[in-house]
Design a protein around this motif. Structure first.
Motif, PDB file in Angstrom:
ATOM      1  N   GLY A  16      19.683 -36.133   5.829  1.00 56.24           N
ATOM      2  CA  GLY A  16      20.524 -35.237   5.060  1.00 56.24           C
ATOM      3  C   GLY A  16      21.980 -35.565   5.321  1.00 56.24           C
ATOM      4  O   GLY A  16      22.334 -36.685   5.662  1.00 56.24           O
ATOM      5  N   MET A  22      16.068 -34.849   7.458  1.00 54.66           N
ATOM      6  CA  MET A  22      15.704 -33.728   6.601  1.00 54.66           C
ATOM      7  C   MET A  22      14.469 -33.067   7.186  1.00 54.66           C
ATOM      8  O   MET A  22      13.574 -33.738   7.689  1.00 54.66           O
ATOM      9  CB  MET A  22      15.408 -34.214   5.186  1.00 54.66           C
ATOM     10  CG  MET A  22      16.631 -34.679   4.424  1.00 54.66           C
ATOM     11  SD  MET A  22      16.230 -35.316   2.779  1.00 54.66           S
ATOM     12  CE  MET A  22      15.671 -33.850   1.957  1.00 54.66           C
ATOM     13  N   LYS A  26      12.088 -29.397   3.262  1.00 53.47           N
ATOM     14  CA  LYS A  26      13.051 -29.902   2.272  1.00 53.47           C
ATOM     15  C   LYS A  26      12.567 -31.228   1.674  1.00 53.47           C
ATOM     16  O   LYS A  26      12.690 -31.452   0.466  1.00 53.47           O
ATOM     17  CB  LYS A  26      14.432 -30.076   2.937  1.00 53.47           C
ATOM     18  CG  LYS A  26      15.498 -30.554   1.990  1.00 53.47           C
ATOM     19  CD  LYS A  26      15.772 -29.551   0.892  1.00 53.47           C
ATOM     20  CE  LYS A  26      16.903 -30.033  -0.002  1.00 53.47           C
ATOM     21  NZ  LYS A  26      16.991 -29.239  -1.236  1.00 53.47           N
TER      22      LYS A  26
END
Length: 122
Positions: A16, A22, A26
Motif C-alpha cells: 500500500g 496490504m 483489502k
C-alpha cells in the motif's frame, strides 16, 4: 501467487502507501472488485469470490511468513503455486463457463504481471 498478485501488480504490487503490505481483506476486496469488473460477476459470485480470495491471501501470508522465518526461500514458489491451484479450483466452481474461459485467457495475457516478470530469459 499467480492470481492474487496479478491484481496487485497492476496497482503497484502488494504494498500500500509508503511500502506497507496490504492487509488480506483489502487485497481480497481489490481483486474481487477487479474480477467482478473483468468477468461480469454477479453480487453473489462477488461475495463467494471475495471469501475465496480472502482465505487464499491469509493462507499465503501465513505460509510465506513461515518459510521466511525458516529461511526456505526455495519453498516459497511451490507453496504459492499450491495455494493458487486450490484457489483456482474454488473459483472454477463459482464462475460460469464463459467467465472461467475469460479468466483463463486473462491469466495467460497477464502472466508478466503475475510473477513472470523476473528473469524473463530463464
Amino acid at each position: 501467487m499467480l492470481i492474487v498478485c496479478s491484481a496487485q501488480a497492476q496497482r503497484g504490487g502488494q504494498r500500500g502507501q509508503r511500502g506497507q503490505r496490504m492487509d488480506p481483506e483489502k487485497m481480497a476486496q481489490t481483486q474481487a472488485e477487479r474480477f467482478q469488473e473483468e468477468f461480469g460477476l454477479s453480487d453473489e459470485q462477488y461475495k463467494k469470490t471475495y471469501e475465496v480470495l480472502l482465505s487464499s491471501a491469509k493462507a499465503r501470508n501465513e505460509k510465506l511468513q513461515e518459510l521466511r522465518a525458516s529461511g526456505d526461500r526455495t519453498g516459497m514458489r511451490s507453496a504459492i503455486e499450491e495455494i493458487q491451484e486450490e484457489n483456482d479450483k474454488k473459483l472454477k466452481e463459482i464462475f460460469s463457463k464463459s467467465q472461467w474461459e475469460a479468466y483463463e485467457k486473462w491469466k495467460k495475457e497477464n502472466v508478466r504481471q503475475r510473477g513472470g516478470r523476473r528473469g524473463g530469459g530463464n
